[in-house]
Design a protein around this motif. Structure first.
Motif, PDB file in Angstrom:
ATOM      1  N   TYR A  20      -4.919  60.897 110.952  1.00  0.00           N
ATOM      2  CA  TYR A  20      -4.090  61.890 110.249  1.00  0.00           C
ATOM      3  C   TYR A  20      -2.764  61.299 109.767  1.00  0.00           C
ATOM      4  CZ  TYR A  20      -0.732  65.700 109.736  1.00  0.00           C
ATOM      5  OH  TYR A  20       0.255  66.523 109.278  1.00  0.00           O
ATOM      6  N   ASP A  21      -1.996  60.672 110.658  1.00  0.00           N
ATOM      7  CA  ASP A  21      -0.656  60.204 110.293  1.00  0.00           C
ATOM      8  C   ASP A  21      -0.691  59.213 109.134  1.00  0.00           C
ATOM      9  OD1 ASP A  21       0.548  61.757 112.222  1.00  0.00           O
ATOM     10  OD2 ASP A  21       0.580  60.177 113.736  1.00  0.00           O
ATOM     11  N   GLU A  22      -1.649  58.285 109.172  1.00  0.00           N
ATOM     12  CA  GLU A  22      -1.734  57.284 108.114  1.00  0.00           C
ATOM     13  C   GLU A  22      -2.223  57.892 106.811  1.00  0.00           C
ATOM     14  OE1 GLU A  22      -0.577  54.375 108.170  1.00  0.00           O
ATOM     15  OE2 GLU A  22      -0.150  54.137 110.306  1.00  0.00           O
ATOM     16  N   THR A  23      -3.142  58.859 106.907  1.00  0.00           N
ATOM     17  CA  THR A  23      -3.623  59.545 105.705  1.00  0.00           C
ATOM     18  C   THR A  23      -2.492  60.325 105.057  1.00  0.00           C
ATOM     19  OG1 THR A  23      -5.814  59.757 106.713  1.00  0.00           O
ATOM     20  CG2 THR A  23      -5.358  61.141 104.795  1.00  0.00           C
ATOM     21  N   LYS A  24      -1.700  61.016 105.871  1.00  0.00           N
ATOM     22  CA  LYS A  24      -0.571  61.786 105.340  1.00  0.00           C
ATOM     23  C   LYS A  24       0.448  60.864 104.678  1.00  0.00           C
ATOM     24  CE  LYS A  24       2.879  65.271 106.532  1.00  0.00           C
ATOM     25  NZ  LYS A  24       3.335  66.237 107.553  1.00  0.00           N
ATOM     26  N   TYR A  26      -0.080  58.019 103.231  1.00  0.00           N
ATOM     27  CA  TYR A  26      -0.612  57.593 101.942  1.00  0.00           C
ATOM     28  C   TYR A  26      -0.525  58.720 100.907  1.00  0.00           C
ATOM     29  CZ  TYR A  26      -3.834  56.777  98.186  1.00  0.00           C
ATOM     30  OH  TYR A  26      -4.374  56.678  96.925  1.00  0.00           O
ATOM     31  N   MET A  27      -0.910  59.934 101.296  1.00  0.00           N
ATOM     32  CA  MET A  27      -0.907  61.038 100.332  1.00  0.00           C
ATOM     33  C   MET A  27       0.501  61.375  99.858  1.00  0.00           C
ATOM     34  SD  MET A  27      -3.943  63.555 101.736  1.00  0.00           S
ATOM     35  CE  MET A  27      -3.816  64.668 100.318  1.00  0.00           C
ATOM     36  N   LEU A  28       1.475  61.320 100.757  1.00  0.00           N
ATOM     37  CA  LEU A  28       2.852  61.602 100.356  1.00  0.00           C
ATOM     38  C   LEU A  28       3.403  60.518  99.437  1.00  0.00           C
ATOM     39  CD1 LEU A  28       4.409  63.001 103.659  1.00  0.00           C
ATOM     40  CD2 LEU A  28       3.671  64.276 101.641  1.00  0.00           C
ATOM     41  N   GLU A  29       2.915  59.286  99.606  1.00  0.00           N
ATOM     42  CA  GLU A  29       3.315  58.213  98.702  1.00  0.00           C
ATOM     43  C   GLU A  29       2.653  58.357  97.330  1.00  0.00           C
ATOM     44  OE1 GLU A  29       2.106  54.779 100.862  1.00  0.00           O
ATOM     45  OE2 GLU A  29       3.923  54.704 102.109  1.00  0.00           O
ATOM     46  N   THR A  30       1.507  59.041  97.287  1.00  0.00           N
ATOM     47  CA  THR A  30       0.720  59.147  96.056  1.00  0.00           C
ATOM     48  C   THR A  30       1.067  60.391  95.253  1.00  0.00           C
ATOM     49  OG1 THR A  30      -1.103  57.972  97.133  1.00  0.00           O
ATOM     50  CG2 THR A  30      -1.638  59.237  95.151  1.00  0.00           C
ATOM     51  N   LEU A  31       1.220  61.518  95.930  1.00  0.00           N
ATOM     52  CA  LEU A  31       1.455  62.787  95.253  1.00  0.00           C
ATOM     53  C   LEU A  31       2.909  62.926  94.833  1.00  0.00           C
ATOM     54  CD1 LEU A  31      -0.574  65.120  97.643  1.00  0.00           C
ATOM     55  CD2 LEU A  31      -1.201  64.519  95.304  1.00  0.00           C
ATOM     56  N   THR A  32       3.118  63.308  93.590  1.00  0.00           N
ATOM     57  CA  THR A  32       4.466  63.607  93.102  1.00  0.00           C
ATOM     58  C   THR A  32       4.898  64.984  93.575  1.00  0.00           C
ATOM     59  OG1 THR A  32       4.071  62.257  91.141  1.00  0.00           O
ATOM     60  CG2 THR A  32       5.888  63.838  91.029  1.00  0.00           C
ATOM     61  N   GLU A 186      -3.386  40.353 108.372  1.00  0.00           N
ATOM     62  CA  GLU A 186      -3.879  41.273 109.377  1.00  0.00           C
ATOM     63  C   GLU A 186      -5.343  41.588 109.072  1.00  0.00           C
ATOM     64  OE1 GLU A 186      -1.489  44.739 109.508  1.00  0.00           O
ATOM     65  OE2 GLU A 186       0.370  43.663 109.968  1.00  0.00           O
ATOM     66  N   ILE A 187      -6.028  42.127 110.063  1.00  0.00           N
ATOM     67  CA  ILE A 187      -7.423  42.478 109.875  1.00  0.00           C
ATOM     68  C   ILE A 187      -7.560  43.464 108.719  1.00  0.00           C
ATOM     69  CG2 ILE A 187      -9.452  43.536 110.933  1.00  0.00           C
ATOM     70  CD1 ILE A 187      -8.684  40.792 112.031  1.00  0.00           C
ATOM     71  N   ASN A 188      -8.549  43.219 107.869  1.00  0.00           N
ATOM     72  CA  ASN A 188      -8.724  44.009 106.654  1.00  0.00           C
ATOM     73  C   ASN A 188      -9.334  45.374 106.961  1.00  0.00           C
ATOM     74  OD1 ASN A 188      -8.893  44.767 104.002  1.00  0.00           O
ATOM     75  ND2 ASN A 188     -10.784  43.658 103.611  1.00  0.00           N
ATOM     76  N   ARG A 189      -8.496  46.246 107.534  1.00  0.00           N
ATOM     77  CA  ARG A 189      -8.908  47.622 107.761  1.00  0.00           C
ATOM     78  C   ARG A 189      -7.851  48.528 107.159  1.00  0.00           C
ATOM     79  NH1 ARG A 189      -7.564  51.587 111.207  1.00  0.00           N
ATOM     80  NH2 ARG A 189      -6.274  50.269 112.537  1.00  0.00           N
ATOM     81  N   ARG A 190      -8.274  49.475 106.326  1.00  0.00           N
ATOM     82  CA  ARG A 190      -7.312  50.428 105.795  1.00  0.00           C
ATOM     83  C   ARG A 190      -6.625  51.131 106.956  1.00  0.00           C
ATOM     84  NH1 ARG A 190     -10.974  53.461 102.600  1.00  0.00           N
ATOM     85  NH2 ARG A 190     -10.164  55.219 103.745  1.00  0.00           N
ATOM     86  N   ALA A 191      -5.340  51.380 106.805  1.00  0.00           N
ATOM     87  CA  ALA A 191      -4.565  51.940 107.910  1.00  0.00           C
ATOM     88  C   ALA A 191      -5.086  53.297 108.373  1.00  0.00           C
ATOM     89  CB  ALA A 191      -3.097  52.059 107.500  1.00  0.00           C
ATOM     90  N   ASP A 192      -5.672  54.065 107.464  1.00  0.00           N
ATOM     91  CA  ASP A 192      -6.143  55.404 107.823  1.00  0.00           C
ATOM     92  C   ASP A 192      -7.536  55.382 108.438  1.00  0.00           C
ATOM     93  OD1 ASP A 192      -7.280  54.655 105.322  1.00  0.00           O
ATOM     94  OD2 ASP A 192      -7.795  56.739 104.942  1.00  0.00           O
ATOM     95  N   ASN A 193      -8.224  54.237 108.368  1.00  0.00           N
ATOM     96  CA  ASN A 193      -9.620  54.182 108.788  1.00  0.00           C
ATOM     97  C   ASN A 193      -9.728  53.809 110.252  1.00  0.00           C
ATOM     98  OD1 ASN A 193     -12.516  53.982 108.583  1.00  0.00           O
ATOM     99  ND2 ASN A 193     -12.198  53.610 106.393  1.00  0.00           N
ATOM    100  N   VAL A 194     -10.782  54.302 110.900  1.00  0.00           N
ATOM    101  CA  VAL A 194     -10.908  54.108 112.337  1.00  0.00           C
ATOM    102  C   VAL A 194     -11.500  52.752 112.703  1.00  0.00           C
ATOM    103  CG1 VAL A 194     -10.994  56.554 112.881  1.00  0.00           C
ATOM    104  CG2 VAL A 194     -13.110  55.361 112.297  1.00  0.00           C
ATOM    105  N   SER A 195     -12.211  52.113 111.793  1.00  0.00           N
ATOM    106  CA  SER A 195     -12.816  50.820 112.116  1.00  0.00           C
ATOM    107  C   SER A 195     -13.287  50.113 110.850  1.00  0.00           C
ATOM    108  CB  SER A 195     -14.015  50.996 113.055  1.00  0.00           C
ATOM    109  OG  SER A 195     -15.081  51.641 112.387  1.00  0.00           O
ATOM    110  N   ILE A 196     -13.431  48.803 110.951  1.00  0.00           N
ATOM    111  CA  ILE A 196     -14.010  48.042 109.851  1.00  0.00           C
ATOM    112  C   ILE A 196     -15.469  48.443 109.661  1.00  0.00           C
ATOM    113  CG2 ILE A 196     -14.546  45.741 108.968  1.00  0.00           C
ATOM    114  CD1 ILE A 196     -12.260  44.652 110.651  1.00  0.00           C
ATOM    115  N   GLN A 197     -16.165  48.716 110.776  1.00  0.00           N
ATOM    116  CA  GLN A 197     -17.569  49.122 110.695  1.00  0.00           C
ATOM    117  C   GLN A 197     -17.738  50.369 109.837  1.00  0.00           C
ATOM    118  OE1 GLN A 197     -15.967  48.169 113.405  1.00  0.00           O
ATOM    119  NE2 GLN A 197     -17.262  46.909 114.732  1.00  0.00           N
TER     120      GLN A 197
END
Length: 252
Positions: A20-24, A26-32, A186-197
């Motif tokens: 949640y925190d990482e998704t929020k 990102y969205m606040l950085e994206t939405l005007t 750093e490991i290539n995992r999006r910050a909002d994602n739970v795992s590379i898998q």
């Protein structure tokens, strides 16, 4: 209804709800926008984006083809105490335009997963009110896109059992760790994602996937009465496997 995509995400999103925190963030950085009337989460999946939109909008309408994803999204709404979200089980290719119009449409990484993405995009334009805005994230077409597609078709045809999916996920996770170590990243995992898998499974196992150029999507919106621009051109660390985001405002 697109039953193949429904079946895939019925299994996928209940297992891999983003952070949640990482998704929020990102969205606040994206939405005007910060204050929204009615918002559409087009392809809500796990429901985290719907929750975040509901913190800025008077009302959120969340639509998804996957019934199990919708159940997960409802759980997230309850978890965060959001009561201004309504959920609809619909295929975006057959979106009920009577649900609109909307001040804001959020469709992140969804339209290109349908059998007919252009039909989805036309429907999103149709439910956007004059002066309203669409945020659309799509896979970027690169010279390596056919290679990715070849691997995806191979995985779906020959590696589509739980044990083999785990093997594929482990292989690409190991490959990613080695590549990142060699580059000092750093490991290539999006910050909002739970795992590379989870990223690997969502990349190589969906039944449909279409890649686009930024220019063709901007032109599509402008032909349909929008002013459009690319606000994020490469969201992935791998240049060949990334999403771009279009912000398009409908002419008043």
């Amino acid at each position: 209804m697109d039953l193949a995509t429904k079946e895939f995400y019925d299994d996928f999103w209940p297992r891999f709800v983003p952070i949640y925190d990482e998704t929020k963030k990102y969205m606040l950085e994206t939405l005007t926008e910060r204050q929204i009337g009615r918002a559409l989460d087009a392809g809500c999946g796990h429901g985290i984006c719907s929750v975040i939109l509901s913190e800025m909008a008077e009302q959120v309408v969340s639509v998804d083809v996957s019934s199990d994803s919708l159940a997960t999204a409802r759980q997230q709404a309850q978890r965060f105490g959001r009561d201004n979200i309504e959920f609809h089980h619909q295929d975006l290719q057959e979106l009920d335009t009577n649900l609109g119009p909307f001040d804001l449409v959020w469709c992140w990484g969804v339209a290109m997963m349908a059998p007919d993405p252009m039909k989805v995009m036309r429907n999103l334009m149709a439910v956007t009110k004059p002066g309203g805005t669409v945020y659309l994230g799509l896979y970027l077409k690169t010279w390596l896109s056919p290679v990715h597609e070849g691997v995806r078709h191979f995985c779906r045809a020959y590696m589509d059992t739980p044990a083999r999916r785990k093997l594929v996920g482990g292989f690409f996770t190991g490959l990613t760790k080695v590549a990142c170590a060699l580059k000092g990243q750093e490991i290539n995992r999006r910050a909002d994602n739970v795992s590379i898998q989870a990223q690997v499974e969502d990349w190589y196992y969906p039944p449909y996937k279409t890649f686009y150029s930024i220019e063709e999507i901007v032109a599509l919106f402008e032909r349909n009465g929008f002013k459009a621009e690319c606000i994020q051109d490469r969201l992935g660390r791998m240049k060949s496997a990334t999403i771009f985001v279009i912000r398009a405002t409908k002419n008043a």
